[in-house]
Scaffold this active site. Sequence first.
Site, short mmCIF file in Angstrom:
data_model
loop_
_atom_site.label_atom_id
_atom_site.label_comp_id
_atom_site.label_asym_id
_atom_site.label_seq_id
_atom_site.Cartn_x
_atom_site.Cartn_y
_atom_site.Cartn_z
CD GLU A 175 -2.36 4.06 3.24
OE1 GLU A 175 -1.84 3.28 2.13
OE2 GLU A 175 -3.59 4.15 3.43
CB CYS A 232 -1.76 0.68 6.18
SG CYS A 232 -0.98 0.34 4.53
CB CYS A 241 -0.91 0.05 1.45
SG CYS A 241 -2.04 -1.22 1.26
N1 THU Z 1 -4.25 0.39 -1.20
C1 THU Z 1 -3.64 1.31 -0.55
O1 THU Z 1 -2.27 1.42 -1.27
N2 THU Z 1 -3.85 2.09 0.71
C2 THU Z 1 -5.22 2.02 0.98
O2 THU Z 1 -5.34 2.73 2.21
C3 THU Z 1 -6.31 1.07 0.65
C4 THU Z 1 -5.62 0.28 -0.31
C5 THU Z 1 -4.11 -0.06 -2.29
C6 THU Z 1 -3.79 -1.80 -2.00
C7 THU Z 1 -3.84 -2.07 -3.45
O3 THU Z 1 -2.94 -1.78 -4.28
C8 THU Z 1 -5.41 -1.33 -3.90
O4 THU Z 1 -5.21 -0.30 -3.08
C9 THU Z 1 -6.51 -1.88 -3.98
O5 THU Z 1 -6.77 -2.42 -2.51
#
Ligand code: THU
Length: 164
Positions: free
Chosen positions: A76, A114, A74
């Site tokens: 974050e 996260c 992710c």
């Molecule tokens: N994702 C993030 O990067 N941050 C979040 O807070 C929620 C989800 C990403 C993970 C994945 O690559 C995509 O969003 C779909 O879940």
Amino acid sequence: MANTRKIALHYLQHSSWSVLPAEDRELLELAAKAARNAYAPYSKFKVGAAIRMESGEIIPGSNQENASFPAGICAERTALHAAMTVLPKGEVESIAIVVPQVKGSKPVTPCGICRQALVEQERRQKGPMRLLMGIVKGPVIETFSAETLLPLSFDSSQLGRKPR
Ligand code: THU
């Protein structure tokens, strides 16, 4: 006999970026910009994050996916781990999270993993960080700690040892 206990969750819901101080608006802008460098060919869900350290440095992050789905990370955590790599003794003052494609009134909030990583960072730096979660130019949710989003969290004290 059971005792009922309550945990109150305090956060701010801002109506739009325009009511925020300039440095918070700037951090949200940088998070939105970071989302452009997301690698999200599978979910097509591009997330951007930007961290402001207590010392003023800004570190961006975006989600980076993989054909082996669990290998993705992710936005974050990309930003957090980059920040701790360059400034291992640094303290995160705030982190902004933006998903430019999401419209409406409900900003995207961090996933459980996260939240766990951000709470560990709060323990590591012995102080809270602010989270700003925003819709582009629209509503922003602000919390005054990561722990707000993960009450009763698991941490090193439950392992019976301190991180060294
Ligand atoms: N994702 C993030 O990067 N941050 C979040 O807070 C929620 C989800 C990403 C993970 C994945 O690559 C995509 O969003 C779909 O879940």
